[in-house]
Design a protein around this motif. Structure first.
Motif, PDB file in Angstrom:
ATOM      1  N   GLU A  21       4.572  30.278   1.870  1.00 30.13           N
ATOM      2  CA  GLU A  21       5.780  29.521   1.525  1.00 30.13           C
ATOM      3  C   GLU A  21       5.959  29.451   0.015  1.00 30.13           C
ATOM      4  OE1 GLU A  21       5.359  25.758   3.364  1.00 30.13           O
ATOM      5  OE2 GLU A  21       5.622  26.505   5.414  1.00 30.13           O
ATOM      6  N   LEU A  22       4.831  29.334  -0.697  1.00 33.08           N
ATOM      7  CA  LEU A  22       4.908  29.286  -2.155  1.00 33.08           C
ATOM      8  C   LEU A  22       5.468  30.594  -2.717  1.00 33.08           C
ATOM      9  CD1 LEU A  22       4.253  27.916  -4.879  1.00 33.08           C
ATOM     10  CD2 LEU A  22       1.927  28.829  -4.671  1.00 33.08           C
ATOM     11  N   LEU A  23       5.096  31.704  -2.101  1.00 33.11           N
ATOM     12  CA  LEU A  23       5.562  33.000  -2.586  1.00 33.11           C
ATOM     13  C   LEU A  23       7.065  33.172  -2.398  1.00 33.11           C
ATOM     14  CD1 LEU A  23       2.718  35.377  -1.309  1.00 33.11           C
ATOM     15  CD2 LEU A  23       2.900  34.140  -3.482  1.00 33.11           C
ATOM     16  N   LEU A  24       7.664  32.376  -1.497  1.00 32.36           N
ATOM     17  CA  LEU A  24       9.112  32.460  -1.275  1.00 32.36           C
ATOM     18  C   LEU A  24       9.897  31.645  -2.304  1.00 32.36           C
ATOM     19  CD1 LEU A  24       9.178  32.119   2.624  1.00 32.36           C
ATOM     20  CD2 LEU A  24       9.367  34.216   1.262  1.00 32.36           C
ATOM     21  N   CYS A  25       9.192  30.818  -3.067  1.00 30.40           N
ATOM     22  CA  CYS A  25       9.877  29.976  -4.051  1.00 30.40           C
ATOM     23  C   CYS A  25      10.296  30.824  -5.265  1.00 30.40           C
ATOM     24  CB  CYS A  25       8.956  28.843  -4.515  1.00 30.40           C
ATOM     25  SG  CYS A  25       8.487  27.708  -3.195  1.00 30.40           S
ATOM     26  N   PRO A  26      11.393  30.447  -5.898  1.00 35.70           N
ATOM     27  CA  PRO A  26      11.883  31.202  -7.072  1.00 35.70           C
ATOM     28  C   PRO A  26      11.111  30.847  -8.343  1.00 35.70           C
ATOM     29  CG  PRO A  26      13.364  29.389  -6.606  1.00 35.70           C
ATOM     30  CD  PRO A  26      12.331  29.370  -5.515  1.00 35.70           C
ATOM     31  N   VAL A  27       9.844  31.232  -8.382  1.00 36.38           N
ATOM     32  CA  VAL A  27       9.003  30.987  -9.551  1.00 36.38           C
ATOM     33  C   VAL A  27       8.369  32.301  -9.993  1.00 36.38           C
ATOM     34  CG1 VAL A  27       8.498  28.590  -8.940  1.00 36.38           C
ATOM     35  CG2 VAL A  27       7.004  30.413  -8.119  1.00 36.38           C
ATOM     36  N   HIS A  28       7.992  32.357 -11.251  1.00 36.84           N
ATOM     37  CA  HIS A  28       7.339  33.548 -11.769  1.00 36.84           C
ATOM     38  C   HIS A  28       5.982  33.754 -11.082  1.00 36.84           C
ATOM     39  CE1 HIS A  28      10.121  32.507 -15.085  1.00 36.84           C
ATOM     40  NE2 HIS A  28      10.171  33.810 -15.281  1.00 36.84           N
ATOM     41  N   ILE A  29       5.611  34.999 -10.911  1.00 36.20           N
ATOM     42  CA  ILE A  29       4.297  35.300 -10.334  1.00 36.20           C
ATOM     43  C   ILE A  29       3.191  34.761 -11.237  1.00 36.20           C
ATOM     44  CG2 ILE A  29       2.719  37.158  -9.669  1.00 36.20           C
ATOM     45  CD1 ILE A  29       5.150  38.817  -8.901  1.00 36.20           C
ATOM     46  N   SER A  30       3.376  34.888 -12.530  1.00 36.93           N
ATOM     47  CA  SER A  30       2.374  34.379 -13.473  1.00 36.93           C
ATOM     48  C   SER A  30       2.192  32.870 -13.317  1.00 36.93           C
ATOM     49  CB  SER A  30       2.787  34.705 -14.911  1.00 36.93           C
ATOM     50  OG  SER A  30       2.873  36.105 -15.114  1.00 36.93           O
ATOM     51  N   ALA A  31       3.272  32.158 -13.019  1.00 35.30           N
ATOM     52  CA  ALA A  31       3.180  30.706 -12.829  1.00 35.30           C
ATOM     53  C   ALA A  31       2.372  30.376 -11.575  1.00 35.30           C
ATOM     54  CB  ALA A  31       4.582  30.114 -12.723  1.00 35.30           C
ATOM     55  N   ILE A  32       2.535  31.182 -10.527  1.00 38.86           N
ATOM     56  CA  ILE A  32       1.748  30.969  -9.307  1.00 38.86           C
ATOM     57  C   ILE A  32       0.267  31.169  -9.597  1.00 38.86           C
ATOM     58  CG2 ILE A  32       1.308  31.820  -6.971  1.00 38.86           C
ATOM     59  CD1 ILE A  32       4.247  32.590  -6.792  1.00 38.86           C
TER      60      ILE A  32
END
Length: 251
Positions: free
Chosen positions: A95-106
């Motif tokens: 679910e987190l990967l579906l959020c509109p955030v940078h990969i680096s932020a994840i």
């Protein structure tokens, strides 16, 4: 602006884990410090006092090693298990990967727990080490090495947590890689005491260079720049591998 955006998003990713640490600070410190303090008592005062001709010198030698060891023990298992559980059981990582955030932020957000745990426990250990062995100096540069090492081992934990498909596989990795690193990477004895082939293998492991850096800084000896470079390479490789696995949806 992009960097600030990544930092802000990483904080949002890490927010739940940081709240858990804030609300359970005593439990976090106890679980992070019991092992290192036992090593300090058993090896520094127990074995060191009975077999070493200079117990005080040996105690000063192992304090930086135990601080280095804590950067590993406080980060790897916590991050690896959390990512593994979120992937396989709760599906919250997907679910987190579906959020509109940078990969680096994840990547950075998931490593924040390990970094904070390492900072808390290592700072206390450095103070305790100075109190019981005045030869161990309090150096702000040591905190920078703690952050760098904690990020490296947190990234390694995240990478393993994304790669493994069973908790048994994680336990196997811990037994084959993490436990040998714990005892062999210059934390409790000089790596040069090992046979030549073994010493070269151990020299290639990241914890060895964390131990060397901590010892150089905390005992006011020369700082090995090769260890800085090798640790930086490990950090960059682990970060790139985590970023690539998320980017290519291989986690």
């Amino acid at each position: 602006m992009r960097l600030l955006s990544i930092i802000d998003e990483a904080y949002r990713v890490a927010w739940g884990d940081l709240v858990y640490i804030r609300d359970n600070i005593a439990e976090v410190l106890i679980t992070s410090l019991v092992g290192p303090l036992l090593y300090l008592l058993a090896f520094g005062f127990g074995i060191g006092g009975s077999v070493s001709s200079d117990p005080d010198a040996y105690l000063a030698f192992i304090v930086p090693g135990i601080v280095a060891l804590t950067t590993l023990s406080a980060t790897f298992s916590t991050v690896a298990m959390k990512v593994l559980v979120q992937r396989l059981f709760y599906m919250s990582f997907d679910e987190l990967l579906l959020c509109p955030v940078h990969i680096s932020a994840i990547v950075l957000g998931k490593c924040a727990t390990g970094i904070v745990r390492a900072l808390l426990s290592c700072t206390l250990l450095i103070v305790v080490g100075h109190l019981i062995s005045p030869e161990v100096s309090l150096q702000p540069l040591a905190i920078l090495v703690v952050v760098m090492a904690a990020l490296t081992f947190s990234l390694m934990g995240m990478l393993v947590g994304m790669f493994m498909e069973k908790s048994q596989h994680l336990n196997l990795f811990t037994s084959l890689v993490i436990i040998p690193m714990t005892f062999l990477c210059g934390t409790l004895f000089n790596v040069e005491a090992l046979p030549s082939v073994a010493s070269w293998v151990v020299y290639a492991l990241p914890l060895t260079h964390v131990s060397e850096l901590m010892r150089g800084i905390m005992l006011d000896t020369c700082i090995p720049m090769d260890s800085v470079a090798i640790l930086a390479v490990y950090l960059a490789v682990f970060f790139a591998a985590c970023w690539w696995m998320i980017k290519t949806n291989r986690c």
